[in-house]
Design a protein around this motif. Structure first.
Motif: not given
Length: 276
Positions: A153-177
């Protein structure tokens, strides 16, 4: 970082579709395996103790593999890889009480959701029966909830989704939420949704600050281990019930713990590491 050994992939709606497709492919593989075993060997593998662990592993691995092959490798030329480095001991002293505080806060808000009535009663009973299947065997429960779930779950939700969103320019707090809300939704019921979102925000914060996926995995395992031990040794699902305390006391302790260690972790020491 351009020269990072970790792929700087981006997460978009296409990546989301690929993840879902991978999950579906994993579930179809499990269905085929069940049918094959039943027809050719007369064995109902769904009744085996190891089946829950096996099916979870196949489904999650299929999703991760699909994202790796169709997104990461094709856009970065690198295979999916994460930083699992340990951090200094002082950081652990901050993040575990931080997590415990949010666990108490999440428990309070979860306790406010009804478990009876025409809407919630049947739903609560249904999910209660599902959880009972998992808790029949303590060994299976520990392996599934404390080891496998935190890793996948951490690989998918934090490692892939959250990190990928931040890499895509999304603000960190928005990616985390966002990652935390999706994390809550996949749990499939309102009681786990609340806790998953709140705890997911802590896991996301720790990952963003430390850049090591090992830390949210350990915190996730810590949360699931506490829940597992409560069920096994007290037959209760909450700290308040297990220790015969008011949920308001649990909330107060949680707020104090979370506020103090959030300040120490984020504000005072300004923990933030770089991924290299």
């Amino acid at each position: 970082m351009e020269n990072s050994r970790y792929p700087q992939f981006k997460f978009t709606w296409i990546g989301g579709v690929i993840l879902v497709a991978g999950l579906f492919a994993g579930m179809m593989s499990i269905s085929f395996f069940m049918t094959f075993s039943k027809i050719f060997f007369g064995i109902n593998v769904a009744l085996k103790d190891w089946f829950i662990m096996f099916s979870n592993a196949v489904v999650f691995l299929a999703a991760i593999a699909c994202f790796d092959f169709f997104v990461v490798r094709r856009t970065t030329g690198k295979k999916l890889n994460f930083n699992f480095s340990p951090t200094n001991f002082y950081t652990y002293l901050l993040i575990f009480p931080l997590m415990l505080g949010m666990m108490f806060i999440a428990e309070f808000f979860t306790s406010q959701i009804p478990t009876t009535g025409p809407v919630f009663g049947d739903l609560y009973e249904y999910f209660g029966n599902l959880m009972a299947q998992l808790t029949d065997d303590p060994v299976v429960m520990i392996i599934t909830a404390v080891i496998m779930a935190p890793i996948f779950e951490e690989i998918i939700f934090r490692g892939i989704i959250q990190k990928g969103l931040i890499n895509n320019g999304v603000e960190p707090w928005k990616a985390i939420v966002f990652a935390s809300v999706v994390f809550g939704l996949v749990h499939g019921n309102p009681w786990q949704f609340v806790g998953a979102v709140l705890l997911g925000c802590v896991l996301g914060l720790v990952y963003y600050k430390t850049k090591s996926l090992l830390l949210p995995m350990l915190l996730h395992a810590f949360n699931n281990l506490c829940s597992t031990l409560l069920v096994i040794y007290t037959q209760k699902e909450s700290f308040a019930e297990a220790f015969q305390l008011s949920e308001w006391i649990i909330l107060a302790i949680g707020i104090v713990l979370f506020s103090l260690f959030y300040y120490l972790f984020v504000k005072k020491n300004k923990m933030h590491y770089a991924e290299i």
